[in-house]
Enzyme design. Structure first.
Site, short mmCIF file in Angstrom:
data_model
loop_
_atom_site.label_atom_id
_atom_site.label_comp_id
_atom_site.label_asym_id
_atom_site.label_seq_id
_atom_site.Cartn_x
_atom_site.Cartn_y
_atom_site.Cartn_z
N ASP A 1 77.42 2.03 8.04
CA ASP A 1 76.05 2.63 7.71
C ASP A 1 77.55 4.61 8.43
OD1 ASP A 1 74.79 5.07 9.72
OD2 ASP A 1 72.98 3.21 9.40
N HIS B 1 73.50 9.04 13.04
CA HIS B 1 72.64 7.50 12.09
C HIS B 1 73.06 6.28 12.67
CE1 HIS B 1 70.71 5.39 9.09
NE2 HIS B 1 70.02 6.65 9.36
N SER C 1 65.50 3.88 8.55
CA SER C 1 66.51 3.33 8.92
C SER C 1 66.26 2.97 9.80
CB SER C 1 67.68 4.37 9.09
OG SER C 1 68.43 5.22 7.64
#
Length: 813
Positions: A183, A254, A596
């Protein structure tokens, strides 16, 4: 030193020996001219080489390593020699023994574990030459992929009450399992990643904590066991590096969010600006985390992702979590799918996001059969807000706005499409959608028309929260973000900068109709905080990408769905919840939505199952999650698709919604090995060369084996029948189940027939005497007279009184 002009030596000796100036000066001038010529020559050489490299592009090269000649000490030496031997290699043509200063080495990355080969910058001519060499299995262009952007553990049944034989206790919350998260990195200081009370790091761990900018080795611990970053591929293909932090530190948010969702420690008093307050924790709260930062400002380069997978498996992870997606392409042309195959060969479970391109059909990504692909669903929590119109209508919405409320007195209301900065013709009809102002794009709204009003903005074309900034800068006092076709009923809450909420597609239509019906439209917004126990739940999110899969009609993608709407998880310092630079708010947790978010839920579940059953393969873990998944909500009603609130199909939800506690003890599993996948590729018509690209071995697909793609040992049964062709009105499907219970058991079968389809199972009961025993059965499927065209769905369940092992049956007519 490459070359020293003779005149330079002579002039130096002349002056040192104190010869007359008249003799030494000409030699000195000659030395200067010689040096100048050398400098110009070398400069042009370097410029020429650099120009050649500039015309090159980044590629990933798959190599058959067992063809390495013995004279090379290692594969990297061999790869380098191969590149330098190419006639089109600019370095070879210059006869230079070293690479000129300022030029990079031959490779971007070298892959040694799951994908033998390298990535490098190559010209088209070099690619053509490489493809002709026997040791080269494939050459793939590097590309950018994109990220696919608490209460969910409790909603999944993993709450505070720990059952003695439940998944949490059986796995010790995944304490011996390592999850590799690919990520944007991690914010290691968050309490979600503390290691208090954890046992020593599992001895199988061979990774490292790579130091870098604002990231020291001391930041790793018994929870965050490793951290690496990969940026070379991203830089090579031209990704923006302005302001990047060259380390595993997360400045996007994220990666921190997904890592803590999968395996964050329990943290009390967690919330986003007071919303979703309570205790937050990841799915596998004791599992170890290894971070591989492969994503940057503009996306994630394939060559870096592959390097991350390669290192993760070499380091010793058990699970790989990848919330990254790209366009679906054939497995033998997809370096990430090939790398995931290598991970599966090493016993590593790979979980990936399905994508956020729903509700479009066949939009699902990460479609390789050996990847577990996860779609997104809601949980029973929402953040309600109501839009009160001047005509008395109340439209329900959702919001994370935490500022001062709007006055109870209603305020003027305008549609963004009616408030364009450019003059609008007086006789023009209301613009429904399409104009920049309708989407509240920066600079599109007229301050004169917007000041003091609530503005309706269509969703799309820009970030949802950014629309509130546009309205604010134009003088507006409130914002409504309305879904547009085909987004339907899925509304995502945002922490708007001014009073604002999201409403459904149909709610947006009602507001536009109201604005058109009166000369003085007005409204206000009321915010109602956090609500739990919402029904129906779960509901499949409209944004969740769906099938049919581009790859094969016999493998369903997504495989399953898991929570991915309004998920609370950890967030970095220095980053606002909206990610807008002008937003001054800071928070330790944030609420995000997307596949996600659903992907790390399944990654965490895989870690728990691996902890409870260390001998389970990736195929066994996926089977347990799929055969115990549910297709009905908490009230026993079919799961809905919030695109249109109709019943969700197998193309939308795969096998259904994950049920962790049942997956702990599934009774039977449909295991899948490397050989199963190879047979499936043969049956699907892959060429021997294509199979070799994926598997690195020569496979001869024999027609005498009579392999059928529908016989893949996948937990969903799928066939295609054609009533107009006699030979295609009936098919027989074979499946093999493995008993994973601790004692013997006898199972009997029940069938829910697809409409217009006859189904018979042989045998109708199967008995197991010991754990690990395998039994096969056959399913005959045929079309009854009058069967309808299209896909019809039924199911087949094996039960022993305690377990129910369910496989959906999908028949395409």
């Amino acid at each position: 030193m490459l070359f020293t002009p003779f005149s330079t030596i002579n002039s130096h000796l002349c002056f040192r020996n104190r010869h007359p100036l008249s003799l030494c000066l000409p030699l000195f001038i000659m030395s200067l001219l010689g040096s100048l010529v050398l400098i110009v020559f070398l400069s042009f050489s370097v410029v020429s080489i650099e120009a050649n490299f500039e015309r090159a592009h980044a590629f990933i090269v798959r190599v058959q390593n067992d063809l390495k000649p013995p004279e090379f000490s290692g594969v990297e030496h061999w790869y380098s020699s191969t590149l330098r031997s190419l006639s089109s290699n600019p370095l070879a043509s210059e006869n230079l023994t070293t690479i000129p200063k300022g030029l990079k080495s031959d490779f971007i990355h070298v892959y040694r574990t799951v994908f033998h080969g390298f990535s490098a910058k190559l010209t088209a001519q070099q690619v053509d030459e490489l493809k002709k060499r026997p040791e080269i299995l494939g050459v793939f262009p590097d590309q950018l992929r994109q990220l696919l952007t608490t209460r969910s553990p409790q909603f999944l049944g993993l709450g505070k009450t720990v059952m003695p034989n439940g998944l949490i206790s059986e796995s010790d919350s995944g304490s011996k399992v390592i999850i590799g998260v690919l990520d944007t990195g991690i914010w290691p200081e968050r309490r979600s990643f503390h290691d208090a009370g954890l046992a020593d790091v599992p001895s199988k761990w061979k990774g490292e904590c790579t130091e870098g900018e604002k990231f020291s080795k001391k930041l790793c611990n018994k929870k965050l066991v490793g951290a690496r970053y990969f940026i070379d591929g991203y830089e090579t293909i031209g990704g923006s590096t302005t302001g990047v932090i060259r380390s595993a530190r997360d400045t996007d948010g994220h990666g921190t969010h997904t890592a803590s969702t999968a395996a964050g420690r329990t943290v009390s008093n967690a919330s986003l600006l007071g919303f979703a307050s309570g205790t937050a924790g990841g799915i596998a709260s004791k599992a170890r985390i290894a971070v591989y930062k492969v994503c940057w400002h503009d996306g994630c380069a394939d060559s870096d992702i592959l390097a991350g997978i390669d290192k993760a498996v070499e380091d010793g992870v058990d699970v790989i979590s990848s919330s990254i997606g790209g366009p679906p392409i054939p497995d033998y042309e997809d370096p990430i799918a090939i790398g995931a195959f290598g991970a599966m060969e090493h016993g590593v479970f790979v979980s990936a996001a399905a994508g956020n391109s729903g509700p479009s059909e066949s939009s699902v990504t990460n479609i390789a059969p050996w990847i577990t692909t996860v779609g997104a669903s809601s949980i029973d929590r929402r953040f309600p807000a109501d839009l009160l119109l001047g005509n008395g209508s109340i439209i329900n919405g959702s919001s994370l706005y935490n500022g001062g409320p709007l006055p109870t007195k209603k305020l003027p209301l305008i549609y963004g499409g009616e408030a364009a900065a450019e003059p609008r013709r007086p006789d023009a009809k209301l613009v429904r959608s399409g104009s920049p102002a309708a989407f509240c794009i920066p600079g599109s709204l007229s301050p004169k028309l917007v000041r003091g009003k609530i503005v309706l903005c269509d969703r799309g074309m820009s970030a949802r929260a950014a629309k509130s900034l546009v309205v604010k800068e134009a003088g507006g006092v409130g914002v409504i973000v309305a879904n547009v076709e085909p987004e339907g009923g899925n509304i995502i809450a945002d922490a708007h900068l001014i009073p604002g909420l999201a409403i459904t597609q149909w709610g947006g239509d009602l507001v536009r109709d109201y604005i058109s019906s009166t000369k003085t439209p007005e409204a206000t917004i009321v915010f109602r905080g956090t609500q739990v126990g919402v029904k129906p739940a779960p509901v499949v999110a409209s944004f969740s990408s769906r099938g049919p899969s581009y790859g094969s009609p016999y493998i369903f993608k997504p495989d399953m769905v898991a929570p991915g709407v309004n998920i609370l998880a950890a967030w970095p310092d220095g980053l606002s919840p909206t990610e807008l630079s002008v937003d001054p708010r800071r928070t330790k947790f944030n609420i995000l939505s997307g596949t996600s978010m659903s992907c790390p839920h399944v990654s965490g579940l895989a870690a728990l199952l691996k902890g409870a059953h260390p001998d389970w393969s990736p195929g066994a873990i996926r089977s347990a999650l799929m055969t115990t998944a549910y297709t009905h909500d908490q009230d026993g009603k079919p799961l809905l698709d919030d695109t249109d609130y109709k019943e969700a199909t197998v193309f939308v939800m795969g096998a259904g919604h994950v049920d962790p506690e049942k997956a702990t003890d599934p009774g039977l599993i449909y295991n899948m090995t490397v050989e199963d996948y190879v047979s499936f590729m043969c049956a699907s018509g892959f060429s021997s060369d294509s199979i070799k690209v994926i598997t690195r071995r020569r496979v001869i697909c024999s027609e005498s084996q009579k392999l059928h793609p529908w016989d893949i040992n996948y937990p969903i049964i799928s066939v295609s029948l054609d009533p107009s062709t006699k030979s295609k009105t009936r098919l027989t499907v074979t499946r093999t189940v493995t008993h994973v219970g601790n004692s013997g058991s006898k199972y009997s079968v029940t069938v829910r027939r697809p409409k217009g389809i006859a189904v018979s199972v042989d045998p109708k009961s199967i008995e197991f005497k010991k754990k690990g025993e395998k039994q096969s059965y056959k399913v005959e499927i045929s079309v009854e007279e009058g069967g309808e065209d299209g896909a019809v769905i039924g199911s087949l369940s094996w039960t022993d009184g305690k377990h129910r092992v369910t496989s959906l049956i999908v028949v395409n007519i």
